[in-house]
Design a protein around this motif. Structure first.
Motif, PDB file in Angstrom:
ATOM      1  N   ASP A   1       5.836 120.669  24.845  1.00  0.00           N
ATOM      2  CA  ASP A   1       7.104 120.065  25.608  1.00  0.00           C
ATOM      3  C   ASP A   1       7.073 118.755  24.959  1.00  0.00           C
ATOM      4  O   ASP A   1       8.216 118.313  24.757  1.00  0.00           O
ATOM      5  CB  ASP A   1       7.075 120.105  27.004  1.00  0.00           C
ATOM      6  N   LYS A   2       6.282 118.131  24.643  1.00  0.00           N
ATOM      7  CA  LYS A   2       6.032 116.665  24.412  1.00  0.00           C
ATOM      8  C   LYS A   2       6.290 116.675  22.811  1.00  0.00           C
ATOM      9  O   LYS A   2       6.940 115.867  22.357  1.00  0.00           O
ATOM     10  CB  LYS A   2       4.662 115.975  24.250  1.00  0.00           C
ATOM     11  N   LEU A   3       5.999 117.566  22.006  1.00  0.00           N
ATOM     12  CA  LEU A   3       6.366 117.475  20.611  1.00  0.00           C
ATOM     13  C   LEU A   3       7.959 117.990  20.438  1.00  0.00           C
ATOM     14  O   LEU A   3       8.631 117.198  19.713  1.00  0.00           O
ATOM     15  CB  LEU A   3       5.714 118.753  19.866  1.00  0.00           C
ATOM     16  N   ARG A   4       8.476 118.604  21.310  1.00  0.00           N
ATOM     17  CA  ARG A   4       9.817 118.796  21.302  1.00  0.00           C
ATOM     18  C   ARG A   4      10.678 117.582  21.728  1.00  0.00           C
ATOM     19  O   ARG A   4      11.805 117.675  21.665  1.00  0.00           O
ATOM     20  CB  ARG A   4      10.201 120.295  22.045  1.00  0.00           C
ATOM     21  N   ALA A   5      10.046 117.183  22.731  1.00  0.00           N
ATOM     22  CA  ALA A   5      10.811 115.861  23.244  1.00  0.00           C
ATOM     23  C   ALA A   5      10.766 114.723  22.317  1.00  0.00           C
ATOM     24  O   ALA A   5      11.737 113.640  22.162  1.00  0.00           O
ATOM     25  CB  ALA A   5      10.037 115.331  24.295  1.00  0.00           C
ATOM     26  N   LEU A   6      10.096 114.909  21.216  1.00  0.00           N
ATOM     27  CA  LEU A   6      10.075 113.921  20.096  1.00  0.00           C
ATOM     28  C   LEU A   6      11.672 113.738  19.495  1.00  0.00           C
ATOM     29  O   LEU A   6      11.926 112.735  18.808  1.00  0.00           O
ATOM     30  CB  LEU A   6       9.262 113.983  19.116  1.00  0.00           C
ATOM     31  N   LYS A   7      12.441 114.843  19.744  1.00  0.00           N
ATOM     32  CA  LYS A   7      13.610 114.851  19.176  1.00  0.00           C
ATOM     33  C   LYS A   7      14.767 113.743  19.927  1.00  0.00           C
ATOM     34  O   LYS A   7      15.331 113.306  19.255  1.00  0.00           O
ATOM     35  CB  LYS A   7      14.326 116.357  19.265  1.00  0.00           C
ATOM     36  N   ASN A   8      14.210 113.263  20.948  1.00  0.00           N
ATOM     37  CA  ASN A   8      14.889 112.323  21.716  1.00  0.00           C
ATOM     38  C   ASN A   8      14.761 110.817  21.180  1.00  0.00           C
ATOM     39  O   ASN A   8      15.598 109.933  21.334  1.00  0.00           O
ATOM     40  CB  ASN A   8      14.403 112.474  23.214  1.00  0.00           C
TER      41      ASN A   8
END
Length: 707
Positions: free
Chosen positions: A93-100
């Motif tokens: 979830d943190k890796l995918r939140a890097l999109k932000n």
């Protein structure tokens, strides 16, 4: 899965149901097992290339709630030898939140630092640049591989159309782009558009495949590569002969080996003008097919396509312009003939750097070729150590396979020079290089040690390897030296049967050093024999054998080694070399019943001084280590010397170790490792300005003091 999927022609099916069953319930262990068997087949992925991952639910250490975690191969690893310690474990979830927080492709490199904020497993390896390519895809198990067959299609002018012909709508095409977060967004978008796909092709780069289980992912990868391989195989010859047909006929195998061993030290010297290199040679059929072809010059100059290839081989090889049957016995003449080709290559590489460098590019690296192709003979590669040189050789074979496939079905397309430069001199790649451990004291050096099947010689070989050297262990006893060789790791040692009384046998051993490692830097004359007899008991045969082994053997091995060192030194580097003679305190001490052995050892010791005086101009240091009474593992002591010395001193053989220790000032029992440390000190730079010297390692025998 149908059992028919386990039968493949172009890849190896290595899945073992029993081994997998033993790992059942441990998704990380199964993922590592899958990675290892994929990496075991170089047709599937090259050494260090590609990466694999698994996503699973694990408890968060703070909340104890089940959390999606991804384990992926870490930076700089190899899937074939991957362990859990070589992986990065991260919060999905943190890796995918890097999109932000992603600010766009101009700020790509800053994302890598943010991966560290996503780490779950505190024992993680540094996450690689490819981490988000796995994280943003919704699949539990993912393989990113570099199979030659797939890259051949990915590096084809008509690659996307060919991919569609092979796979239909099961695969999507992503045009070439440097790995990073933007590329991961493109992969995610392709999956969103077609969630039923089985994989992705990255233009010029490689293959992404996946599955719900480790086994399904493995089978999907194998089936995808198999289809690409079969397509290429069906098309070979349709457009005409492979690589435009044969232009040069190979020399016979023995002649190739002879030419390669003779020229390798010369090439090594030329490639070591900036820093010493270690070599590797291959005359593999795939190499010769390419090296002897009409298309060699055209394709070689285009450069490679896959980033993994040119990071290890440089953008293109040097094609040696020299007849395959040229007389290479005179090193100076050959250097004069071919040195201009190195000057041209360095100028080409310097221009490549200057034309493509960015404001913040790292400083230019070594501008010598890594790969050298000699039509009719084979391919050489030179790098900082044997493993790196061998892997570079293997990578260029991968590149040859790619060019062969691409030319068979379309037209091979290499990366534009700027794109290649931006990979080679990527700041993240530079940071990876800077994190590498400091080189050891004998890194980049090759040592040939006579009589190293056991005893002092074997201890010296082990000590040298511990400090970064490559070694050629030699012995007159084939079984003994082969058994000794088994104690060394791959790429650190080779072996040769060498009888120091035979000049031909010595030359064969040094040829092997040249073929395996490109040359030699250190010669250790350790082979020995001893007799303990009075004047009247010493026979002519005894005398001749002692002098043949100890004196003539030292002379002949030094002569053969110096010829190679001098050939290397002609290349423009400041290489020099070392000779270490393992002599004896008996070269100085006059003892009873020791006429033959003691006088031969004295000749050996004085030869050190004579060689030092003669070879100083070549920057070849020559020094002596004088041991005394190293009994453990010694063939000399097993061959009657112990009985003779015990008789001379009026004691039993069993009393010898204590007897020798008590007569020393330090009351010391001497070991082979003590002599190895002494030899190391002469060659590791500690005594770089010392030559013609004697180092006694005898526990302190006053009668053996040099002065």
């Amino acid at each position: 899965m149908s059992k028919v999927t386990t039968s493949f022609k172009y890849v190896d099916y290595l899945w073992d149901d029993a081994k997998a069953a033993a790992l059942a319930g441990d998704e990380i262990a199964l993922f590592i097992y899958r990675s290892n068997i994929l990496g075991a087949d170089l047709r599937i992925t090259n050494y260090g290339g590609g990466n694999t991952s698994v996503k699973l639910n694990l408890p968060d250490p703070l909340t104890k709630e089940e959390t999606e975690i991804m384990y992926v191969k870490g930076s700089g690893g190899d899937i074939g030898t991957l362990t859990k310690g070589g992986c990065a474990g991260l919060y999905v979830d943190k890796l995918r939140a890097l999109k932000n927080v992603y600010r766009g492709i101009e700020h790509e490199d800053e994302m890598v630092g943010l991966f560290n904020h996503c780490i779950y497993d505190l024992d993680s390896k540094a996450p690689s640049i490819d981490t988000p390519l796995h994280a943003l895809l919704p699949y539990k198990h993912i393989d990113h591989l570099h199979p030659d067959a797939a890259i051949a299609i990915a590096a084809s002018k008509d690659g996307e159309a060919i991919m569609k012909e092979i796979y239909g709508d099961d695969f999507a095409w992503i045009p070439w782009q440097k790995p990073g977060f933007d590329l991961s967004l493109q992969l995610e978008e392709a999956i969103t558009k077609n969630p039923n796909m089985k994989g992705l092709y990255l233009g010029g780069h490689g293959l992404f495949t996946w599955g719900d289980t480790s086994y399904e992912c493995y089978i999907n990868s194998l089936e995808s590569i198999e289809k690409a391989s079969a397509y290429l195989e069906a098309n070979y010859g349709k457009k005409g002969p492979v690589f435009g047909g044969q232009k040069v006929e190979s020399l016979a195998a023995d002649a190739r080996q002879a030419q390669a061993s003779a020229i390798a030290p010369i090439l090594r010297g030329l490639c070591s003008s900036n820093q010493r290199m270690v070599g590797h040679f291959s005359d593999d059929d795939r190499v010769l097919e390419f090296a002897n072809s009409n298309d060699l010059e055209r394709l070689a100059q285009l450069g490679t396509s896959c980033p993994d290839h040119f990071l290890r081989t440089k953008i293109c090889p040097l094609v040696l312009e020299l007849p395959k049957d040229a007389d290479v016995s005179d090193a100076a003449t050959i250097v004069e003939k071919i040195k201009g080709q190195w000057e041209a290559y360095r100028a080409y590489y310097n221009k490549y750097y200057e034309d493509c460098k960015r404001d913040n590019s790292p400083a230019i690296r070594d501008n010598n070729p890594v790969v050298i192709i000699w039509p009719g003979v084979g391919m050489f590669s030179f790098a900082k150590n044997k493993q790196t040189a061998r892997v570079a050789n293997e990578f260029y074979i991968n590149a040859i396979n790619v060019m062969k496939g691409a030319e068979a079905v379309s037209e091979y397309v290499a990366l534009p020079l700027q794109e290649a430069f931006d990979i080679e001199y990527w700041l993240l790649e530079e940071a990876k290089l800077q994190r590498m451990p400091k080189e050891q004291s004998l890194s980049r050096k090759v040592a040939l040690i006579s009589g190293s099947g056991g005893g002092i010689g074997l201890e010296i070989a082990k000590k040298f390897v511990e400090n970064g050297a490559c070694v050629v262990i030699t012995d007159i006893d084939e079984e003994r030296v082969k058994e000794a060789h088994q104690s060394f790791k791959r790429d650190t040692a080779t072996w040769a049967v060498m009888d120091v009384t035979s000049i031909e046998s010595i030359k064969v051993a040094f040829k092997k050093a040249a073929l395996e490692f490109g040359g030699v830097d250190i010669i250790v004359n350790n082979a020995g024999i001893a007799t303990s007899k009075s004047l009247e008991a010493t026979t002519e045969k005894d005398w001749d054998l002692l002098y043949d082994i100890l004196v003539k053997g030292t002379f002949a091995a030094s002569q053969a080694g110096v010829e190679i060192i001098r050939a290397q030194n002609l290349g423009g580097g400041d290489l020099g070399g070392d000779i270490v003679n393992i002599v004896s305190k008996n070269a100085i001490v006059a003892g009873p019943n020791n006429l033959g052995y003691g006088s031969a050892k004295a000749a050996q010791a004085h030869m050190t001084r004579l060689l030092a005086a003669e070879l100083g101009g070549d920057k070849i240091r020559v020094n002596t280590v004088n041991p005394d009474a190293v009994i453990k593992g010694s063939n000399i002591w097993a061959g009657g010397w112990a009985e003779g010395r015990a008789k001379a001193y009026g004691i039993t053989v069993e009393e010898l170790p204590a007897f020798y220790a008590k007569r020393t000032l330090l009351n010391a029992i001497l070991e082979g490792e003590d002599m190895a440390k002494a030899a190391l000190t002469f060659v590791d730079g500690s005594l770089s300005k010392s030559t013609g010297n004697i180092l006694n390692v005898d526990g302190g025998v006053a009668a053996a003091f040099v002065r």
